[in-house]
Design an enzyme around this catalytic site. Structure first.
Site, PDB file in Angstrom:
ATOM      1  N   ASN A   1       6.620   4.088  -6.857  1.00 46.24           N
ATOM      2  CA  ASN A   1       6.298   5.367  -6.134  1.00 46.24           C
ATOM      3  C   ASN A   1       6.028   5.072  -4.632  1.00 46.24           C
ATOM      4  OD1 ASN A   1       6.206   7.001  -8.420  1.00 46.24           O
ATOM      5  ND2 ASN A   1       4.370   6.493  -8.966  1.00 46.24           N
ATOM      6  N   TYR A   2       5.286   4.292  -4.214  1.00 50.04           N
ATOM      7  CA  TYR A   2       4.801   4.376  -2.867  1.00 50.04           C
ATOM      8  C   TYR A   2       5.037   2.978  -2.255  1.00 50.04           C
ATOM      9  CZ  TYR A   2       2.446   8.079  -5.068  1.00 50.04           C
ATOM     10  OH  TYR A   2       2.302   9.472  -5.918  1.00 50.04           O
ATOM     11  N   GLY A   3       5.023   1.844  -3.075  1.00 48.38           N
ATOM     12  CA  GLY A   3       4.973   0.380  -2.405  1.00 48.38           C
ATOM     13  C   GLY A   3       6.067   0.140  -1.692  1.00 48.38           C
ATOM     14  N   ASP A   4       7.135   0.124  -2.117  1.00 46.41           N
ATOM     15  CA  ASP A   4       8.389  -0.446  -1.216  1.00 46.41           C
ATOM     16  C   ASP A   4       8.507   0.762  -0.038  1.00 46.41           C
ATOM     17  OD1 ASP A   4       8.301  -2.068  -3.192  1.00 46.41           O
ATOM     18  OD2 ASP A   4      10.364  -1.653  -3.618  1.00 46.41           O
TER      19      ASP A   4
ATOM     20  N   TYR B   1      -3.556   0.639 -10.218  1.00 43.82           N
ATOM     21  CA  TYR B   1      -3.034   1.266 -11.435  1.00 43.82           C
ATOM     22  C   TYR B   1      -4.114   1.390 -12.530  1.00 43.82           C
ATOM     23  CZ  TYR B   1       0.699  -1.046  -8.892  1.00 43.82           C
ATOM     24  OH  TYR B   1       1.501  -1.620  -7.611  1.00 43.82           O
TER      25      TYR B   1
ATOM     26  N   GLN C   1      -0.317   7.662   5.496  1.00 43.30           N
ATOM     27  CA  GLN C   1      -0.607   6.470   5.881  1.00 43.30           C
ATOM     28  C   GLN C   1      -1.755   6.229   6.956  1.00 43.30           C
ATOM     29  OE1 GLN C   1       3.121   4.529   6.777  1.00 43.30           O
ATOM     30  NE2 GLN C   1       3.137   3.418   4.642  1.00 43.30           N
TER      31      GLN C   1
ATOM     32  N   ARG D   1      -3.822  -1.478  -4.605  1.00 36.74           N
ATOM     33  CA  ARG D   1      -2.866  -2.148  -5.452  1.00 36.74           C
ATOM     34  C   ARG D   1      -1.498  -2.373  -4.446  1.00 36.74           C
ATOM     35  NH1 ARG D   1      -0.756   3.613  -7.981  1.00 36.74           N
ATOM     36  NH2 ARG D   1       1.155   4.078  -7.052  1.00 36.74           N
ATOM     37  N   GLY D   2      -0.496  -3.104  -5.375  1.00 33.12           N
ATOM     38  CA  GLY D   2       0.677  -3.296  -4.510  1.00 33.12           C
ATOM     39  C   GLY D   2       0.716  -4.081  -3.625  1.00 33.12           C
ATOM     40  N   GLU D   3       1.585  -3.757  -2.611  1.00 29.64           N
ATOM     41  CA  GLU D   3       1.799  -4.524  -1.098  1.00 29.64           C
ATOM     42  C   GLU D   3       1.246  -3.834  -0.139  1.00 29.64           C
ATOM     43  OE1 GLU D   3       5.400  -6.498   1.372  1.00 29.64           O
ATOM     44  OE2 GLU D   3       5.418  -6.688  -0.780  1.00 29.64           O
ATOM     45  N   ASP D   4       1.496  -2.751   0.317  1.00 23.89           N
ATOM     46  CA  ASP D   4       1.206  -2.206   1.536  1.00 23.89           C
ATOM     47  C   ASP D   4      -0.192  -1.918   1.572  1.00 23.89           C
ATOM     48  OD1 ASP D   4       1.657  -0.767   3.870  1.00 23.89           O
ATOM     49  OD2 ASP D   4       1.112   1.117   2.774  1.00 23.89           O
TER      50      ASP D   4
END
Length: 387
Positions: free
Chosen positions: A19-22, A200, A264, A280-283
């Site tokens: 959804n939003y990470g990449d 998550y 953001q 969560r994720g990377e960003d």
């Protein structure tokens, strides 16, 4: 076929995953390259619907549009908008580039400098792989760029003025209150504890709600819309549809506030305004570190628990300046959340509360230590300048 000029544009291709990470990472990088290095950036994205959640003004029906100095292009297969080669070609996170580009390697000489932007990792092996080149086809090679926390890695995305902006924001308590007011939340006291939750699903969230509800301090849990909502609803003992229709739920000393999805810039300010962040994720993970607040990282789950190894590598690096007892408690808290172990999470949380000031102080000094003199955009530009 003639080639591009030395000052031509850069193309960044991104396939939206999770959804939003990449897209979150590539959008931040594209904005920074355009703003701080005055580069012409084409950002090709295959899912504008997900992108719109973090860029609400995006028109999902337009093939091309410009926002914040970046030319955003809808990436269809085959391409609806012809690809014109520029100076640099970046494939974000090993996405599969269009056939038109692969075919162009045969007749564009020299081919644009090609970079595979990899996922962020704290693992030691990336230092040996960062910057290596590999042949693709027709004599074309690409660089492998590994973001990371060491001086040998590709570094971390961080705008040049970000730390100064965050420091100015956090030094004035009225900024926090004004931000909460903008969200329609006007019952958070100046001394109330505020926690954000953007993760998550996890059974540990039920334990979190219980700990905060039974705590001695009034705590506000701010939950942007996302995958964690079902776990929060379960932790509050209400049905998900009921939770989604309300703005606030109170359980003991816990007040839960449901927030709209944040862009953001808004999300950065949410992290800056909280005392503790669960991300969560990377960003979001990296922005929580730049917020200079204690946090939990809910890492994206991978097969055979490969994500736990990545989590461990980061925790080991992050905890180097912490006392052994506090390091163990913080690592146990993160592991319990990622392994959905409610009992272990409760135990770790109770241990961590005792040393909260020390953990908060560490979070404040960590960003300058982590940046290692140069951010990702700086290292990327320098690598390509050096060929």
């Amino acid at each position: 076929m003639t080639n591009h000029s030395a000052n031509a544009h850069w193309d960044i291709f991104c396939t939206v995953v999770d959804n939003y990470g990449d897209i979150g990472v590539t959008w931040r990088l594209a904005k920074q390259l355009a703003d701080e290095y005055q580069l012409a950036i084409n950002l090709w994205v295959d899912d504008l619907n997900s992108f719109q959640f973090i860029l609400p003004q995006l028109d999902i029906n337009q093939l091309q549009q410009c926002h914040q100095g970046v030319n955003i292009i809808k990436w269809d297969k085959p391409l609806s908008t012809p690809w014109v080669p520029g100076a640099v070609l970046i494939e974000a996170f090993a996405c599969e580039l269009p056939n038109e580009i692969m075919a162009a390697t045969a007749n564009i000489k020299p081919f644009p400098q090609w970079v595979n932007l990899e996922y962020l990792s704290a693992e030691a092996w990336i230092d040996d792989c960062h910057g290596l080149q590999s042949p693709v086809k027709n004599g074309v090679k690409k660089h492998f760029f590994f973001p990371g926390f060491s001086k040998k890695s590709g570094g971390l995305i961080c705008e040049h003025s970000l730390f100064e902006q965050r420091q100015q924001w956090q030094s004035e308590p009225c900024n926090r209150q004004a931000y909460f007011d903008s969200l329609g939340i006007n019952d958070i006291g100046r001394d109330d504890v505020v926690v954000s939750l953007f993760s998550y699903e996890s059974n540990a969230i039920k334990a979190l709600c219980q700990q905060l509800a039974e705590g001695t301090t009034l705590t506000n849990l701010l939950v942007p819309k996302g995958r964690a909502l079902s776990s929060v609803a379960a932790g509050l003992g209400i049905e998900l549809p009921q939770f989604e229709q309300t703005q606030q739920v109170i359980r003991g000393n816990l007040q839960v506030h449901l927030l709209p999805m944040q862009n953001q810039e808004q999300y950065d300010r949410l992290l800056w305004s909280c005392d503790f962040n669960i991300v969560r994720g990377e960003d979001s993970f990296l922005r929580a570190q730049w917020a200079a607040r204690p946090f939990i990282w809910h890492i994206y789950q991978q097969e055979e628990d490969a994500h736990i190894e990545k989590l461990g590598a980061f925790m080991q690096r992050y905890c180097q300046q912490l006392s052994p007892a506090l390091a163990n408690a913080w690592q146990a808290l993160n592991l319990a959340f990622n392994q959905a172990d409610a009992e272990a999470f409760s135990q770790a949380w109770q241990t961590l509360i005792v040393d909260w000031p020390q953990l908060t102080q560490h979070a404040k000094v960590w960003p300058k230590y982590a940046i290692n003199d140069a951010d990702l955009a700086n290292r990327l530009v320098q690598m390509l300048k050096n060929g």
